[in-house]
Design a protein around this motif. Structure first.
Motif, PDB file in Angstrom:
ATOM      1  N   SER A 268     -10.336  -3.740  -0.990  1.00 45.58           N
ATOM      2  CA  SER A 268     -10.684  -2.335  -0.803  1.00 45.58           C
ATOM      3  C   SER A 268     -10.100  -1.797   0.495  1.00 45.58           C
ATOM      4  O   SER A 268      -9.559  -0.689   0.536  1.00 45.58           O
ATOM      5  N   ALA A 269     -10.214  -2.579   1.569  1.00 47.16           N
ATOM      6  CA  ALA A 269      -9.684  -2.132   2.862  1.00 47.16           C
ATOM      7  C   ALA A 269      -8.163  -2.076   2.851  1.00 47.16           C
ATOM      8  O   ALA A 269      -7.566  -1.185   3.464  1.00 47.16           O
ATOM      9  N   GLY A 270      -7.534  -3.013   2.144  1.00 47.83           N
ATOM     10  CA  GLY A 270      -6.075  -3.064   2.122  1.00 47.83           C
ATOM     11  C   GLY A 270      -5.423  -2.236   1.037  1.00 47.83           C
ATOM     12  O   GLY A 270      -4.212  -2.014   1.061  1.00 47.83           O
ATOM     13  N   GLY A 271      -6.203  -1.800   0.067  1.00 48.33           N
ATOM     14  CA  GLY A 271      -5.653  -0.960  -0.993  1.00 48.33           C
ATOM     15  C   GLY A 271      -4.871  -1.712  -2.044  1.00 48.33           C
ATOM     16  O   GLY A 271      -3.938  -1.162  -2.629  1.00 48.33           O
ATOM     17  N   THR A 272      -5.244  -2.963  -2.327  1.00 43.74           N
ATOM     18  CA  THR A 272      -4.512  -3.748  -3.315  1.00 43.74           C
ATOM     19  C   THR A 272      -5.238  -3.735  -4.661  1.00 43.74           C
ATOM     20  O   THR A 272      -6.472  -3.716  -4.698  1.00 43.74           O
ATOM     21  N   PRO A 273      -4.497  -3.779  -5.773  1.00 41.54           N
ATOM     22  CA  PRO A 273      -5.133  -3.675  -7.085  1.00 41.54           C
ATOM     23  C   PRO A 273      -5.770  -4.960  -7.565  1.00 41.54           C
ATOM     24  O   PRO A 273      -6.470  -4.957  -8.580  1.00 41.54           O
ATOM     25  N   ALA A 296      -6.613 -12.001  11.574  1.00 41.39           N
ATOM     26  CA  ALA A 296      -5.834 -12.453  10.422  1.00 41.39           C
ATOM     27  C   ALA A 296      -5.534 -11.248   9.546  1.00 41.39           C
ATOM     28  O   ALA A 296      -6.086 -10.153   9.741  1.00 41.39           O
ATOM     29  N   THR A 297      -4.646 -11.441   8.558  1.00 42.17           N
ATOM     30  CA  THR A 297      -4.318 -10.378   7.601  1.00 42.17           C
ATOM     31  C   THR A 297      -4.382 -10.941   6.193  1.00 42.17           C
ATOM     32  O   THR A 297      -3.780 -11.986   5.907  1.00 42.17           O
ATOM     33  N   PHE A 298      -5.114 -10.258   5.321  1.00 43.68           N
ATOM     34  CA  PHE A 298      -5.237 -10.618   3.912  1.00 43.68           C
ATOM     35  C   PHE A 298      -5.126  -9.346   3.091  1.00 43.68           C
ATOM     36  O   PHE A 298      -5.797  -8.349   3.394  1.00 43.68           O
ATOM     37  N   SER A 299      -4.309  -9.391   2.037  1.00 45.06           N
ATOM     38  CA  SER A 299      -4.222  -8.250   1.111  1.00 45.06           C
ATOM     39  C   SER A 299      -4.021  -6.932   1.845  1.00 45.06           C
ATOM     40  O   SER A 299      -4.661  -5.931   1.546  1.00 45.06           O
ATOM     41  N   GLY A 333      -3.336   2.961  -2.916  1.00 44.27           N
ATOM     42  CA  GLY A 333      -4.407   2.214  -3.565  1.00 44.27           C
ATOM     43  C   GLY A 333      -5.795   2.601  -3.117  1.00 44.27           C
ATOM     44  O   GLY A 333      -6.780   2.236  -3.765  1.00 44.27           O
ATOM     45  N   ARG A 334      -5.910   3.383  -2.046  1.00 46.87           N
ATOM     46  CA  ARG A 334      -7.215   3.607  -1.405  1.00 46.87           C
ATOM     47  C   ARG A 334      -7.780   5.010  -1.572  1.00 46.87           C
ATOM     48  O   ARG A 334      -8.955   5.230  -1.285  1.00 46.87           O
ATOM     49  N   ALA A 404     -10.927   5.836  -3.140  1.00 48.16           N
ATOM     50  CA  ALA A 404     -10.889   5.086  -4.393  1.00 48.16           C
ATOM     51  C   ALA A 404     -11.187   3.628  -4.091  1.00 48.16           C
ATOM     52  O   ALA A 404     -10.860   3.129  -3.011  1.00 48.16           O
ATOM     53  N   VAL A 405     -11.805   2.937  -5.030  1.00 43.00           N
ATOM     54  CA  VAL A 405     -12.088   1.510  -4.882  1.00 43.00           C
ATOM     55  C   VAL A 405     -10.880   0.755  -5.415  1.00 43.00           C
ATOM     56  O   VAL A 405     -10.723   0.574  -6.624  1.00 43.00           O
ATOM     57  N   ALA A 406     -10.002   0.342  -4.507  1.00 39.74           N
ATOM     58  CA  ALA A 406      -8.659  -0.116  -4.870  1.00 39.74           C
ATOM     59  C   ALA A 406      -8.616  -1.159  -5.985  1.00 39.74           C
ATOM     60  O   ALA A 406      -7.862  -0.985  -6.949  1.00 39.74           O
TER      61      ALA A 406
END
Length: 445
Positions: A268-273, A296-299, A333-334, A404-406
């Motif tokens: 959700s934070a990163g905007g990935t589907p 760190a970084t994820f999605s 995505g967000r 939007a809830v990515a």
């Protein structure tokens, strides 16, 4: 499950009308005629529209659509054909066709004033889907297809035939003297589903379908538990910034539910589907349980663990600038951008660090200013002819931007409804449409 139409359709809300996706194959034709029988007897005032999607991928497809139209006319059923126009991709054709198909069906439903599209997926389809996903090692995918899936946050795709076998439906058509169209791709070994269909025994179909039901029940329960954690331990202290309470990573919290909640929050934070990999997020969860500072970084989401909580925000790279067009889009995505009037000369782009610096004092209350500023810089801003637009200008052009809830913005399986609703509350997204059932089963999830 038997072939009593009343038992199949009695729980579906017909209030705004129903659309049925009808390819001309045995499954979709059986669905249409069974539904027509049910409505004629129990709900004659209900509005019904059959829609055939012509993907334009086979020479016969236009003639097949006309054949469906003729059958519908003979039964007094309204029908329209939706054609997938434009250039087709050379790779990923199956996924693109699926996206186009549901988009065309959703648009047809919207024009008709309906919010439910019925699809003819059967118990056999469920088993085949599970077999293909199992071969790819897809964990949550082993729940198979949901009885209802929300598409594009606006149209429910409902599958009332998941408990029925394909041969039972075709026997019903044959008894009524109704011919159906056999798509040659269903027997072409070049396609994965055709190969799986040929390989599965009757016993395997039943075993896989039962497994899907069991996995679906477990998935829904886990998503419900994760939703409770999101509601309890996640907050949005500034635009684009999420803060997770350290208690989310405590011993008193169920580990599986916490990992699912964390995966959904990262997406959700990163905007990935799609949710990030479960094993990698499990390792991240373990590090957060251990405590201490962490970056760190994820999605596409930056994870910043501090003394007062774990912060998530969109990383600064690859933020898009997109020209608006009729109908709108999902930005990064967000955020869902709706366009109800003209949009010529309008774009949506990230706010940017300079503007975030100017606005940040008001946005940074209660959180480190550097985090609030970085999160705000990745939020969307509307531009009209390359200058920032005011809210009044956007409203005058019928343009709006909402969260939007990515991971669920395009496809939300019913299993995950509670989790998506919790994320929507966190992000300030519009409420989800009511469930497609007459008594609103799971409507408050």
């Amino acid at each position: 499950m038997g072939l009593d139409p009343h038992l199949l359709f009695r729980d579906i809300d017909t209030g705004r009308g129903l659309v049925v996706a009808v390819s001309g194959g045995g499954d979709s034709l059986a669905l249409l005629l069974l539904l027509h029988d049910h409505l004629s007897r129990h709900d004659p005032a209900a509005r019904l529209l059959a829609v055939t999607v012509d993907h334009g991928l086979r020479p016969e497809s236009a003639a097949e659509a006309r054949q469906v139209a003729s059958l519908c006319a003979a039964h007094g059923i309204a029908h329209e054909t939706a054609v997938w126009r434009g250039t087709k991709p050379r790779t990923g054709l199956g996924a693109a066709a699926r996206e186009a198909r549901y988009g065309l069906l959703a648009d047809a439903a919207a024009r008709f004033g309906a919010d439910i599209v019925l699809a003819g997926h059967t118990r056999d389809d469920q088993a085949e889907t599970l077999a293909m996903r199992a071969a790819r090692g897809e964990g949550a995918g082993l729940a198979g297809m949901a009885a209802a899936t929300l598409f594009d946050s606006r149209i429910w795709i409902v599958r009332p035939l998941l408990g029925l076998r394909r041969h039972a439906l075709r026997d019903r058509l044959a008894a009524r003297g109704v011919p159906w169209i056999d798509d040659p791709t269903n027997e072409d070994p070049a396609f994965e589903r055709a190969r799986v269909r040929r390989a599965l025994s009757e016993e395997e179909v039943e075993a896989l379908a039962q497994r899907a039901q069991s996995e679906g029940t477990a998935r829904q329960a886990l998503a419900g538990a994760a939703a409770l954690l999101v509601d309890r331990f996640a907050a949005r202290p500034a635009p684009g910034l999420l803060r997770l309470d350290h208690a989310l990573f405590g011993d008193a919290v169920d580990r599986k539910a916490a990992i699912l909640a964390l995966r959904a929050l990262l997406a959700s934070a990163g905007g990935t589907p799609h949710l990030p990999d479960a094993a990698r997020v499990g390792a991240l969860h373990a590090r957060l349980v251990a405590g201490g500072r962490l970056g760190a970084t994820f999605s596409r989401a930056v994870v910043d663990a501090r003394r007062d909580g774990v912060y998530l925000r969109r990383e600064a790279r690859d933020l898009p600038t997109v020209a608006l067009a009729g109908g709108g889009l999902i930005w990064d995505g967000r955020h869902r951008v709706a366009v109800r009037a003209g949009a010529e000369g309008w774009t949506v782009a990230p706010l940017g660090r300079e503007r975030a610096d100017e606005m940040c004092p008001a946005a940074a209350a209660g959180v480190p200013r550097s985090l609030a500023r970085a999160a705000l810089a990745a939020e969307p801003l509307l531009f009209a002819d390359e200058r920032p637009a005011t809210d009044a200008e956007a409203a005058a052009h019928g343009i709006s931007v909402v969260p939007a809830v990515a991971p669920f913005a395009r496809f939300l399986p019913g299993f995950d409804l509670a989790l998506a609703a919790a994320l929507g509350r966190l992000l300030g997204a519009p409420a989800l449409p009511a469930a497609p059932w007459k008594h609103h089963i799971d409507a408050e999830a």
